[in-house]
Design a protein around this motif. Sequence first.
Motif, PDB file in Angstrom:
ATOM      1  N   LYS A   1      55.503 -16.508  48.270  1.00  0.00           N
ATOM      2  CA  LYS A   1      55.717 -15.184  48.570  1.00  0.00           C
ATOM      3  C   LYS A   1      56.902 -14.604  48.148  1.00  0.00           C
ATOM      4  O   LYS A   1      57.248 -13.388  47.469  1.00  0.00           O
ATOM      5  CB  LYS A   1      55.579 -14.774  50.104  1.00  0.00           C
ATOM      6  CG  LYS A   1      54.069 -15.203  50.445  1.00  0.00           C
ATOM      7  CD  LYS A   1      53.770 -15.286  52.145  1.00  0.00           C
ATOM      8  CE  LYS A   1      52.825 -15.653  52.500  1.00  0.00           C
ATOM      9  NZ  LYS A   1      52.159 -15.540  54.071  1.00  0.00           N
TER      10      LYS A   1
ATOM     11  N   THR B   1      48.941 -17.940  43.142  1.00  0.00           N
ATOM     12  CA  THR B   1      50.126 -18.197  43.750  1.00  0.00           C
ATOM     13  C   THR B   1      50.019 -18.327  45.310  1.00  0.00           C
ATOM     14  O   THR B   1      50.925 -17.905  46.068  1.00  0.00           O
ATOM     15  CB  THR B   1      51.208 -16.996  43.420  1.00  0.00           C
ATOM     16  OG1 THR B   1      50.345 -15.863  43.864  1.00  0.00           O
ATOM     17  CG2 THR B   1      51.210 -16.918  41.930  1.00  0.00           C
TER      18      THR B   1
ATOM     19  N   TYR C   1      57.407 -16.583  43.897  1.00  0.00           N
ATOM     20  CA  TYR C   1      56.400 -16.401  42.963  1.00  0.00           C
ATOM     21  C   TYR C   1      56.844 -16.336  41.769  1.00  0.00           C
ATOM     22  O   TYR C   1      57.959 -15.636  41.728  1.00  0.00           O
ATOM     23  CB  TYR C   1      55.108 -15.882  43.300  1.00  0.00           C
ATOM     24  CG  TYR C   1      55.578 -14.317  43.408  1.00  0.00           C
ATOM     25  CD1 TYR C   1      55.059 -13.682  42.443  1.00  0.00           C
ATOM     26  CD2 TYR C   1      55.949 -13.863  44.674  1.00  0.00           C
ATOM     27  CE1 TYR C   1      55.586 -12.382  42.382  1.00  0.00           C
ATOM     28  CE2 TYR C   1      56.377 -12.252  44.462  1.00  0.00           C
ATOM     29  CZ  TYR C   1      56.238 -11.516  43.364  1.00  0.00           C
ATOM     30  OH  TYR C   1      56.142 -10.211  43.607  1.00  0.00           O
TER      31      TYR C   1
ATOM     32  N   MET D   1      52.382 -12.130  44.738  1.00  0.00           N
ATOM     33  CA  MET D   1      52.621 -13.122  45.749  1.00  0.00           C
ATOM     34  C   MET D   1      51.401 -13.466  46.212  1.00  0.00           C
ATOM     35  O   MET D   1      50.643 -12.852  46.482  1.00  0.00           O
ATOM     36  CB  MET D   1      53.592 -12.680  46.715  1.00  0.00           C
ATOM     37  CG  MET D   1      53.360 -11.459  47.559  1.00  0.00           C
ATOM     38  SD  MET D   1      54.609 -11.425  48.961  1.00  0.00           S
ATOM     39  CE  MET D   1      53.563 -10.065  49.837  1.00  0.00           C
TER      40      MET D   1
END
Length: 343
Positions: A260, A256, A263, A303
């Motif tokens: 942030k 990912t 995700y 994230m």
Amino acid sequence: MTATDTTLDAGALPDFTKGTVNLASARLGARGLSATDEFFAPLERMLEDAPARFLPDVYDDNGKWMDGWESRRKRVEGHDVAVIRLAMPGRIFGFDVDTSFFTGNYPPHCRIEAAFIADWEPLDDTQWVEVLAKSPLGPSAHHYFAASGEGIWTHIRLHIFPDGGVARLRVFGAAFFDWDKVGPTEEVDLAYIYNGAKSLAWSDAHYGHPDQMLGPGRGINMGDGWETARRRGPGHDWAIIKLGAPGIISRVVVDTAHFKGNYPDSCALFGAYLPDHSDSFADAELAASVQWTPILARQKLQMDHIHEFSGETLQLDGPVTHVRFAMHPDGGVSRLRLFGHKA
């Protein structure tokens, strides 16, 4: 020059574009090697992945700034030619020669040749094969042409007659990877786009195409991955991916990177063995893919993080040709790696 809206609905695309990879994608590594003339706009712009733009008030030292490759008005005999190295060796099914926003300065005709060059750099004696005969072009429009002939190609040569501008060139095809060179126990990324993997269907691709999950390296920014719109109703987002070859998955990596605040909360992976299936899924088949065999049960994600799943976490040890990657409820994933060995 005036701007023209050239957006096409996906349903209007010809069949040869479906389930393909753009072999002329700059993001994947395609690059322009040479052009007879780049006076108004460089060849490299023609290979950009984003749709062409029109900036009405932007000029540079040579004149109007145009988003594509544009040569000057030819005052001698001949025509302009550009040589492009494809992102990867592959079969070519067709082209989109896009003249978006070129209205009084588009080429009236084009022609395309292809070659296979083992060392990637053309030589004077390179044998070029015509894959698109001389064909008419019009102003500010997408021009779709099916490719002729068979073969594996690494380069194309675009001829425009006699001069002018092309906003974007898309080369629809399939990556070629020699799986005979892979040993039976050698670990390989079955979902790598250079190894022939590709996305066939998906629920949403508002911010990024699922093929971007299959690309090289880690994502360079939040725009380099598969990202969907914010889901406001029930359900979750998913993508169906055809592996480069039938294989047994032993390790799953979900990255990912750069995602942030967007995700996915969690993800899951399902598989099916469909060796004779075409690259087109009917609605009933898409609905049935929810019942494919679980490979990875739903897992929480973080994230901006590389998540690796292997061993007893994976539930399927048999061969698959296709996977359904689900993310709940929505969001963005930079890369999906499905390591294993060929079946």
